[in-house]
Design a protein around this motif. Structure first.
Motif, mmCIF file in Angstrom:
data_model
loop_
_atom_site.group_PDB
_atom_site.id
_atom_site.type_symbol
_atom_site.label_atom_id
_atom_site.label_comp_id
_atom_site.label_asym_id
_atom_site.label_seq_id
_atom_site.Cartn_x
_atom_site.Cartn_y
_atom_site.Cartn_z
ATOM 1 N N TYR A 93 29.390 27.448 102.948
ATOM 2 C CA TYR A 93 28.447 28.065 102.016
ATOM 3 C C TYR A 93 26.995 27.625 102.200
ATOM 4 O O TYR A 93 26.093 28.265 101.660
ATOM 5 N N GLY A 94 26.756 26.544 102.914
ATOM 6 C CA GLY A 94 25.377 26.137 103.137
ATOM 7 C C GLY A 94 25.093 24.716 102.717
ATOM 8 O O GLY A 94 25.747 24.169 101.814
ATOM 9 N N ARG A 95 24.095 24.113 103.376
ATOM 10 C CA ARG A 95 23.764 22.709 103.135
ATOM 11 C C ARG A 95 23.020 22.506 101.807
ATOM 12 O O ARG A 95 23.302 21.571 101.058
ATOM 13 N N THR A 96 22.059 23.385 101.511
ATOM 14 C CA THR A 96 21.197 23.156 100.347
ATOM 15 C C THR A 96 21.948 23.329 99.026
ATOM 16 O O THR A 96 21.709 22.584 98.067
ATOM 17 N N LYS A 97 22.847 24.289 98.949
ATOM 18 C CA LYS A 97 23.609 24.485 97.712
ATOM 19 C C LYS A 97 24.462 23.266 97.393
ATOM 20 O O LYS A 97 24.539 22.820 96.247
ATOM 21 N N ILE A 104 23.451 16.693 91.082
ATOM 22 C CA ILE A 104 23.674 16.932 89.652
ATOM 23 C C ILE A 104 24.944 16.227 89.184
ATOM 24 O O ILE A 104 24.974 15.588 88.127
ATOM 25 N N TRP A 105 25.990 16.336 89.981
ATOM 26 C CA TRP A 105 27.280 15.760 89.593
ATOM 27 C C TRP A 105 27.198 14.252 89.394
ATOM 28 O O TRP A 105 27.571 13.722 88.355
ATOM 29 N N SER A 199 17.569 13.064 88.860
ATOM 30 C CA SER A 199 18.254 14.346 89.031
ATOM 31 C C SER A 199 17.272 15.513 89.055
ATOM 32 O O SER A 199 17.624 16.627 89.473
ATOM 33 N N LEU A 200 16.032 15.279 88.623
ATOM 34 C CA LEU A 200 15.003 16.324 88.682
ATOM 35 C C LEU A 200 14.703 16.739 90.122
ATOM 36 O O LEU A 200 14.066 17.766 90.357
ATOM 37 N N LEU A 201 15.166 15.938 91.083
ATOM 38 C CA LEU A 201 15.005 16.285 92.495
ATOM 39 C C LEU A 201 15.603 17.656 92.806
ATOM 40 O O LEU A 201 15.141 18.358 93.707
ATOM 41 N N VAL A 202 16.615 18.054 92.055
ATOM 42 C CA VAL A 202 17.275 19.338 92.290
ATOM 43 C C VAL A 202 16.286 20.492 92.151
ATOM 44 O O VAL A 202 16.365 21.487 92.875
ATOM 45 N N LEU A 203 15.337 20.365 91.235
ATOM 46 C CA LEU A 203 14.339 21.430 91.040
ATOM 47 C C LEU A 203 13.506 21.618 92.300
ATOM 48 O O LEU A 203 13.168 22.748 92.683
ATOM 49 N N TYR A 204 13.150 20.515 92.951
ATOM 50 C CA TYR A 204 12.388 20.605 94.193
ATOM 51 C C TYR A 204 13.205 21.293 95.280
ATOM 52 O O TYR A 204 12.703 22.150 96.014
ATOM 53 N N ILE A 205 14.475 20.922 95.391
ATOM 54 C CA ILE A 205 15.320 21.500 96.436
ATOM 55 C C ILE A 205 15.471 23.000 96.242
ATOM 56 O O ILE A 205 15.387 23.784 97.199
ATOM 57 N N ARG A 206 15.673 23.422 94.998
ATOM 58 C CA ARG A 206 15.864 24.854 94.718
ATOM 59 C C ARG A 206 14.651 25.668 95.120
ATOM 60 O O ARG A 206 14.757 26.804 95.590
ATOM 61 N N ARG A 207 13.448 25.105 94.949
ATOM 62 C CA ARG A 207 12.209 25.842 95.200
ATOM 63 C C ARG A 207 11.727 25.751 96.642
ATOM 64 O O ARG A 207 10.981 26.622 97.102
#
Length: 427
Positions: A93-97, A104-105, A199-207
């Motif tokens: 499914y991909g690395r970034t997802k 998050i987990w 965990s706010l790092l996830v916002l950077y990855i998504r964008r």
């Protein structure tokens, strides 16, 4: 320098080529590097926090070293399962997802640990934390390895892993500060609650972070050919030997590291009789050595080649572990020797991400790399528990030295039997 020319600091760096690997990356690669580097730091903070507060749990809950060792082991055991699952899913499914999901987990589980009321609750949450902890490295290392030029792969992936030393250092600093201002029964909980912030790092990855081109092309080719690959292919005849040796290699590397790092704070406090603040100071020396070890090992992985780099670092890691824990040293000598200890037991990890990614083909890269590293972590996870078990019969220092020497010996055997793939292009 020509007359009237304007000198910029970045020109000196460019001329020395010390940061050439970074300058040669495109924006896609740099963003992947930032995300994985920060993710590895978050991983470190959430994981090593336990090693700082384990003495508190022993005092407050009346658990023994054997039970404390189980709490250290269970996260690593479950991380072996989580890492392999994440690698399989990342190939599909991909690395970034998967990188977002794992961060998050384990962030949620880390905060949950701070609310645990007894040994059983703590144990369960540590197990669940391990599922995400194991997946983050496997996915992040592949993401970076596939985003850079082959000639810079060792440096880039190795320095990405230096984020672990930063996260470890932050945990050490916060540990000293939190325990100074809060009572012990609240301070240990606060250490885990602070794990929610990264965990706010996830916002950077998504964008900002997108899939590596080699993954996109491989996935498209498989879909066009309507080809489905099995996760068990890494155990087939062409890859089985590589998978087994890579797993032995990772087992020794991680077993030696965990046997030392998880028990180091207790060793300093109970056998060297250091105060909480002094323990933090000693650990910061180790952490500084750790950071520089990652950086040095990263450059040497490309300069020397993977195998020679691992032979040198595994030999030095065994020697420094034995000397640090067994010699009758003064406090000053322990402090000074802490630097080479951190340098070697962390520096050996610098080349592992690049090396594992080069051992497996693109369609099985995340799967093979994550299984080898994660299953090796699962077996290496037994080492802290065994150290605790043996520590009830021998001294803690002797237990760490015995298992450290055995672990790095396994690394040497595996490296001798594996092949060199320095700079291999990904097809």
């Amino acid at each position: 320098m020509p007359p009237h020319s304007k000198f910029e600091p970045h020109q000196l760096l460019a001329q020395s080529n010390a940061l050439g690997w970074f300058q040669e990356m495109d924006e896609r690669g740099k963003k992947a590097f930032y995300a994985a580097w920060a993710g590895w730091g978050v991983d470190a903070y959430d994981f090593v926090t336990f090693s700082f507060i384990v003495v508190t749990l022993i005092n407050l809950w009346g658990i023994g070293r054997e039970e404390a060792g189980l709490l250290g082991t269970v996260t690593l055991l479950f991380s072996s399962l989580g890492g392999w699952i994440a690698g399989i899913l990342a190939d599909r499914y991909g690395r970034t997802k998967l990188l977002q999901g794992t961060i998050i987990w384990f962030s949620i589980c880390t905060v949950g640990i701070g609310f645990a009321q007894d040994f059983t609750q703590f144990f369960i949450l540590r197990a669940l934390q391990g599922l995400g902890f194991g997946g983050e490295w496997a996915v992040g290392a592949v993401l970076v390895a596939e985003s850079v030029a082959p000639k810079n792969r060792g440096k880039t992936v190795g320095i990405m892993q230096s984020g672990w030393a930063i996260g470890w250092g932050m945990a050490a600093i916060l540990y000293s500060l939190v325990y100074l201002v809060l009572p012990e029964d609240l301070a240990w909980r606060c250490m885990f609650w602070l794990g929610a912030i990264p965990s706010l790092l996830v916002l950077y990855i998504r964008r900002n972070v997108v899939e590596p081109e080699v993954f996109v092309q491989t996935k498209a080719a498989k879909e066009q050919a309507q080809l489905r690959t099995s996760a068990l292919t890494i155990f087939s005849a062409p890859l089985l030997r590589t998978t087994l040796l890579a797993t032995l290699f990772c087992t020794g590397m991680q077993g030696g590291y965990y046997a030392t790092s998880i028990w180091l704070p207790m060793f300093l406090k109970t056998e060297r009789h250091l105060s909480v603040l002094s323990t933090g100071e000693y650990l910061l020396v180790v952490i500084l050595g750790s950071f520089l070890g990652y950086v040095c090992g990263a450059y040497l992985a490309d300069y020397w080649g993977r195998r020679r780099n691992f032979v040198v670092f595994s030999t030095l890691s065994a020697a420094s572990t034995i000397l640090y824990t067994t010699l009758p040293l003064s406090n000053t000598q322990i402090l000074l020797l802490g630097f080479p200890l951190g340098f070697t037991i962390s520096g050996i990890f610098a080349g592992v991400g690049a090396y594992l990614s080069e051992l497996f083909p693109s369609e099985h890269r995340a799967n093979g790399q994550s299984f080898s590293y994660s299953f090796g972590r699962g077996i290496g996870a037994l080492f802290p528990g065994l150290v605790g078990l043996l520590g009830d019969k021998l001294s803690l220092s002797s237990s760490i030295a015995i298992f450290g020497a055995a672990a790095y010996g396994a690394v040497l055997v595996a490296v001798i039997l594996l092949h060199e793939n320095k700079g291999q292009p990904f097809e």
